[in-house]
Structure formats: C-alpha cells, structure tokens
Design a protein around this motif. Structure first.
Motif, PDB file in Angstrom:
ATOM      1  N   LYS A 175      -3.187   8.645   5.627  1.00  0.00           N
ATOM      2  CA  LYS A 175      -2.013   8.708   4.754  1.00  0.00           C
ATOM      3  C   LYS A 175      -2.329   8.097   3.383  1.00  0.00           C
ATOM      4  N   LEU A 176      -2.997   6.955   3.430  1.00  0.00           N
ATOM      5  CA  LEU A 176      -3.317   6.238   2.188  1.00  0.00           C
ATOM      6  C   LEU A 176      -4.260   7.023   1.298  1.00  0.00           C
ATOM      7  N   PHE A 177      -5.266   7.665   1.913  1.00  0.00           N
ATOM      8  CA  PHE A 177      -6.255   8.390   1.116  1.00  0.00           C
ATOM      9  C   PHE A 177      -5.964   9.891   1.061  1.00  0.00           C
ATOM     10  N   ALA A 228      -5.786  12.293   3.302  1.00  0.00           N
ATOM     11  CA  ALA A 228      -6.866  13.057   3.943  1.00  0.00           C
ATOM     12  C   ALA A 228      -6.351  13.993   5.040  1.00  0.00           C
ATOM     13  N   CYS A 257     -12.813  12.007   1.342  1.00  0.00           N
ATOM     14  CA  CYS A 257     -11.577  12.313   2.088  1.00  0.00           C
ATOM     15  C   CYS A 257     -11.156  13.768   1.896  1.00  0.00           C
ATOM     16  N   GLY A 258     -12.127  14.632   1.641  1.00  0.00           N
ATOM     17  CA  GLY A 258     -11.849  16.058   1.497  1.00  0.00           C
ATOM     18  C   GLY A 258     -11.415  16.466   0.103  1.00  0.00           C
ATOM     19  N   HIS A 259     -11.371  15.498  -0.828  1.00  0.00           N
ATOM     20  CA  HIS A 259     -10.962  15.824  -2.202  1.00  0.00           C
ATOM     21  C   HIS A 259     -12.181  16.253  -3.018  1.00  0.00           C
ATOM     22  N   ARG A 305       0.915   4.858  -3.199  1.00  0.00           N
ATOM     23  CA  ARG A 305      -0.340   5.173  -2.499  1.00  0.00           C
ATOM     24  C   ARG A 305      -1.411   5.743  -3.432  1.00  0.00           C
ATOM     25  N   ARG A 325     -12.265   6.256  -4.926  1.00  0.00           N
ATOM     26  CA  ARG A 325     -10.853   6.565  -5.223  1.00  0.00           C
ATOM     27  C   ARG A 325     -10.473   6.082  -6.622  1.00  0.00           C
ATOM     28  N   LEU A 344       2.491   2.242   2.607  1.00  0.00           N
ATOM     29  CA  LEU A 344       2.455   2.827   3.953  1.00  0.00           C
ATOM     30  C   LEU A 344       3.790   2.629   4.656  1.00  0.00           C
ATOM     31  N   VAL A 377      -3.443   2.845  -5.073  1.00  0.00           N
ATOM     32  CA  VAL A 377      -3.952   1.787  -4.188  1.00  0.00           C
ATOM     33  C   VAL A 377      -5.135   2.265  -3.345  1.00  0.00           C
ATOM     34  N   ALA A 378      -6.085   1.359  -3.150  1.00  0.00           N
ATOM     35  CA  ALA A 378      -7.154   1.590  -2.157  1.00  0.00           C
ATOM     36  C   ALA A 378      -7.189   0.359  -1.265  1.00  0.00           C
ATOM     37  N   MET A 379      -7.480   0.580   0.012  1.00  0.00           N
ATOM     38  CA  MET A 379      -7.379  -0.532   0.965  1.00  0.00           C
ATOM     39  C   MET A 379      -8.613  -0.574   1.871  1.00  0.00           C
ATOM     40  N   ALA A 402       0.826  -1.224   0.000  1.00  0.00           N
ATOM     41  CA  ALA A 402       0.000   0.000   0.000  1.00  0.00           C
ATOM     42  C   ALA A 402       0.854   1.266   0.000  1.00  0.00           C
ATOM     43  N   LEU A 458      -8.265  17.324   5.331  1.00  0.00           N
ATOM     44  CA  LEU A 458      -9.611  17.142   5.887  1.00  0.00           C
ATOM     45  C   LEU A 458      -9.545  17.030   7.415  1.00  0.00           C
ATOM     46  N   ARG A 501     -15.511   4.514  -0.061  1.00  0.00           N
ATOM     47  CA  ARG A 501     -14.318   5.378  -0.128  1.00  0.00           C
ATOM     48  C   ARG A 501     -13.312   4.804  -1.125  1.00  0.00           C
ATOM     49  N   ALA A 502     -13.121   3.475  -1.032  1.00  0.00           N
ATOM     50  CA  ALA A 502     -12.174   2.813  -1.934  1.00  0.00           C
ATOM     51  C   ALA A 502     -12.678   2.838  -3.376  1.00  0.00           C
ATOM     52  N   MET A 534      -9.923  -2.504   5.428  1.00  0.00           N
ATOM     53  CA  MET A 534      -9.429  -3.308   6.563  1.00  0.00           C
ATOM     54  C   MET A 534     -10.585  -3.929   7.348  1.00  0.00           C
TER      55      MET A 534
END
Lengths: 212, 316
Positions: free
Chosen positions: B204-206, B208, A94-96, A71, A150, A51, A74-76, A49, B211, A146-147, A78
């Motif tokens: 971190k991944l998205f 954000a 996510c604020g985008h 990153r 993206r 990370l 990729v979308a993850m 990912a 936000l 969310r994923a 969990m």
C-alpha cells in the motif's frame, strides 16, 4: 514542510493507544521516539505513513493531510523487512517505471552493488517468498534501496536498527545513513541507544509523548 | 522415507499385525481356491463330492470372510494411529519453537502445508499405503503358488507382466515428475497468497498493487499449466496401461484353454488360475497409479519431514 501532528487520538476499539499527540518536525530534521513494546509507536508511525486514517486530530506530512497523499511523500523501513515475492529489481522499483541509473544509484547507496554483481542472475535474482532466499541484512538493504529509489522527502524508520549484528549491521547503518541524509526522519525504537543521531527524542508512554 | 520408517516403527504393533493378517488372508485365499479347484474337478469328472470336502470349503469361505474383516480392521487401526502421529508431530513442531520463531512463521504457508502436504500424506496413508502393501503380499504369494501349480502357464500368461513392469516404472516416473512440478507450482501460489497479508502495508505504501497482482496472476497460470500437463500425462499413460493389463488374462484363457483341450490341465486348475489372476495382473494393472501416488506421497513426505523432527525422535 516537515510533519505536523495536532491533538491526535487513536483507539483500537475501546482501547485508546494515542491520546492528544502533538508533534512538529521541521523539514530535514531527524527525531526519535522511544517506548516499550506495545505503547503505540508503530501505530503512530503508520498514521504518519498514511497507512491508517486518523480518528481525531490532524496529521500533515509534507503538506499532505489525506492518507493517499501522505503515502506519496513517505518511505518506510521496518525491522522485520517484508520483501515482495519478486526479483531484487522489482522489489526496488515496486513495478513503477524507473531508469537503470536510479535503480543502481539506490543499490549503491544501500551497499548492495557488490552483492548483486556476485549473483548469477544479478539484479533479476528472485528473492523468494517473503525474502526467503536472501539474508536478513540483505533483505533490509533491499528495503532501504526501495526507500531511496522512492526519493520521498519523509523517511519513517520502525525499529530499523534494532536487530543488527556485525558486518551486516555496519552495512545497514551505512545504507540508512544514505537514505536519511538531508531528509525529514522519524525513527521509533524501544531502545534509547539506537536513536543516537536524533536531534530530539520523545518518549511515548500511556499514549502521550514526552520530550526527553 | 525415513519419516515413514519412523512412523511405522512408532506403531510397530498394528503394522506387524496388518502384515501377518495380510499373509494369513492370502494363504486362506489360496486354500479356498485349492478347495474350489478340487470341487470343480470332481464335478467335471462326475465324482461324488464327500461331505467333509463341502464342510472344508465352507470353513475356507468363513475364514476368508473373517480374514478380510480382520485385514480392514488392522489396516484402519494402523492408518489412524499413523495419521494421528503425523498431525501430532506437526503440532509438536510448533510447540517446540521459540517465541521469535513463531513470530516469523507465515500462517498462510503453514495452513497451506496443513491443507496440502499433510492432508495428502494422510489421504495416502488411509487409502493407499496398506492396500499397496496387501497387493504386494498377494502378488508374491499367488504368483509363487501358481508357479508351483503350473510353471509353463504361469510364465506364459504373465510374460506381458514384464512389459507392464517396465511400463509401470516409466509411467510412474513421468507422472511423478509432472506431479512434482504441479505441487511446486501449487506451493508457490499458496506461499504467494500467504505472503500477501505480510506485504500488504508495504504494498500500500509503495503503491505496488499492480506488481503483486501481475505476479500472482503469473503464479496462477504456472500452476494451472502444471496441473493440466499432469492430468493429461496421467490420462494418456494410465489408459494405455489399463489396455495392456488385459493381455495376461487373454493369454491365460488362450494358453490355459488349449491345455484343457489337450488334457494337460484340469478345468478346476484353469478356474483357479483365472480366479487368482486378479492378484497378479490386477495388482499390475493398478501398479502405475499406485507407484505414482506413492511417489507423490514420498514428495509430500519429504516436504513435511523437517516439521516432524520433534514428534518422531527415536528413543533408545
């Protein structure tokens, strides 16, 4: 493009958790990795990912090798879904900046539309701190939306289907189906039976990958 | 409030001992004032003061000192026991959780609970609860005694007390609402900060960060506004309350002074009235603050109550 992992080694201090891992996943392929808790599955997924920074070896995801570039591809999802203390909409975007159409399409694919329209504040409903105001199934579907929103070519699933039950479970599975369709997917789980859709399954044991 | 009852029930011995000591201390105080009244009246009329009266007065002073010491000892003992039970109750709650429940706990949120609600409940127990109870006991005892001594002067000098009571109820409600809002905002902000660790990988991944940063800033501003509002309201209402609380003493001096001039009240009695007015009007002066902190304590207690079930189960 897919995923290319070559001679990957990763250690937490002196404890080596991944030893010379090599893995090739073709674009659009759905593979599974199984292993007992603590064997390093999540560490591998976090490296895929972007990370974690690789310590030794190569990780290439959809043509990108640097974590910040990985990153973007990729979308993850969990097992213990983590939601931001914000509205459903903000958790998806996510604020985008994102069009309403894209958001609602993601909601529809994640089986959220019916539930969201029944809420007084609709998509602007606050999910609480750590998603405390929504159920586990709803939180997981928000994370899937969310994923989906993206629109990443690579999807990573970390025990995403391990804690499903009843009606919520079928809704989450349908949502995951929408998310993974036509994409490169790596799904990790400690249970073999949750990886039924995979074209290939690997077992992670003693830091090494074994084909099953 | 059921948690407070359970806490007191669990430590019934120190609590009962404190109440008994407080009643005893109040009675000793009244006895001493009775002695003092007699001595002043005798001096005023030029009468010889017998040795036994002096010995009795000295005994009253010794008893008064001993009762004050016993009172602080009993309240400190009861407070410490209850504060210890509270902390242990919180710890027991975690000890009874399953591994899955413990895994899902937000460490930041629990730490925030420990630092805010529990420490505030603890602080109230140690500084306010027993002082509050002692004030009430003194108020009831002294007011009844003064009423028996001179009903007219007692009632006239304490008419403003009725206004103060009404004002106290009103201000405490307003302050409590503001306190509740600021606590909620504080809880939200701490919860937000606590959840940052959990959401960090997803953040971190998205991508954000912006936000989350905006949301945290908004929570911080909400908390800041709530605290400023609470403090401003408290300052305005409390200062007015302080001003109003002087009126019983002024009325006492005015009405009592006139009665002394007319010869319907002795100087010793007026002195006793002035001496004990602190137990009545003084208690009222502190009442808005005490009730406001009691309400704040009640709010905090309500928030920690679900975590105390394991530690405060009644045994039959």
């Amino acid at each position: 493009m897919g995923i290319r992992v070559e001679n990957l080694r990763y250690a937490y201090g002196s404890k080596l958790v991944l030893r010379d891992i090599s893995l090739f996943v073709n674009a659009g392929e759905y593979i599974g990795i199984v292993g007992v808790s603590g064997c390093g599955k999540s560490t591998l997924l976090k490296l895929l990912a972007g990370l974690y920074q690789t310590q030794s070896g190569v990780v290439e995801v959809h043509g990108a090798c640097r974590p910040e570039e990985i990153r973007k591809n990729v979308a993850m999802v969990m097992q213990n879904t983590v939601l931001f203390p914000a509205s459903i909409k903000e958790n998806i975007t996510c604020g985008h900046p994102m069009s309403e159409e894209v958001i609602w399409q993601a909601c529809k694919a994640a089986q959220l539309t019916e539930w969201i329209t029944s809420l007084a504040d609709g998509i602007d409903t606050f999910v609480g701190e750590q998603g405390g105001k929504v159920s586990g199934g709803q939180a997981q579907r928000i994370a899937i939306a969310r994923a989906i929103a993206r629109n990443a070519p690579v999807i990573l699933l970390d025990e995403a289907t391990s804690a499903l039950d009843g009606d919520t479970g079928s809704a989450v599975l349908a949502a995951l189906d929408s998310l993974t369709r036509g994409r490169t997917v790596v799904s990790v789980s400690h249970r073999h039976e949750t990886l039924a859709n995979c074209s290939r399954i690997y077992k992670l044991e003693d830091g090494r990958l074994h084909s099953l | 409030m059921s948690l407070l009852i359970k806490m007191m029930y669990k430590r019934i011995l120190p609590v009962v001992l404190f109440i008994c000591t407080s009643i005893f201390a109040m009675l000793v105080s009244l006895w001493w004032n009775w002695q003092l009244r007699d001595i002043i009246n005798k001096i005023n009329t030029g009468t010889h003061i017998p040795t036994d009266v002096i010995i009795m007065a000295a005994t009253a002073i010794l008893f008064s000192m001993a009762s004050a010491y016993a009172l602080s000892l009993c309240s400190a003992w009861a407070c410490e026991c209850m504060a210890h039970d509270l902390r242990m109750g919180f710890a027991k709650h975690f000890a009874t959780l399953s591994l899955t429940e413990i895994e899902n706990i937000s460490a930041g949120e629990q730490l925030s609970k420990l630092q805010n609600e529990i420490s505030e409940v603890n602080g109230f127990l140690q500084t306010n609860l027993f002082t509050f109870a002692d004030d009430i006991i003194r108020f009831i005892g002294t007011f009844s005694w003064l009423l028996w001594l001179d009903p007219k002067l007692t009632l006239v000098s304490n008419i403003p007390t009725a206004v103060l009571v009404w004002y106290t109820v009103y201000t405490s409600r307003v302050i409590s609402e503001a306190a509740q809002q600021s606590q909620q905002a504080n809880g939200q902000m701490n919860g937000f900060a606590g959840s940052l660790i959990a959401v960090f990988p997803v953040m971190k991944l998205f991508d954000a960060v912006q936000l989350i940063s905006d949301k945290y800033d908004a929570a911080l501003v909400r908390w800041e506004r709530a605290v400023v509002t609470e403090e401003r309201r408290r300052a305005v209402l409390m200062s007015l309350s302080g001003l109003m609380s002087c009126s019983p003493l002024l009325l006492l001096l005015l009405v009592g002074g006139i009665e002394v001039i007319r010869g319907t009240l002795s100087v010793g009695s007026l002195y006793a009235f002035i001496n004990l007015s602190g137990n009545v009007s003084g208690a009222m002066m502190n009442m808005p603050g005490r009730i406001a902190s009691f309400r704040r304590f009640a709010v905090n207690l309500k928030r920690v109550e679900p975590f105390m079930a394991a530690g405060f189960a009644f045994r039959k």
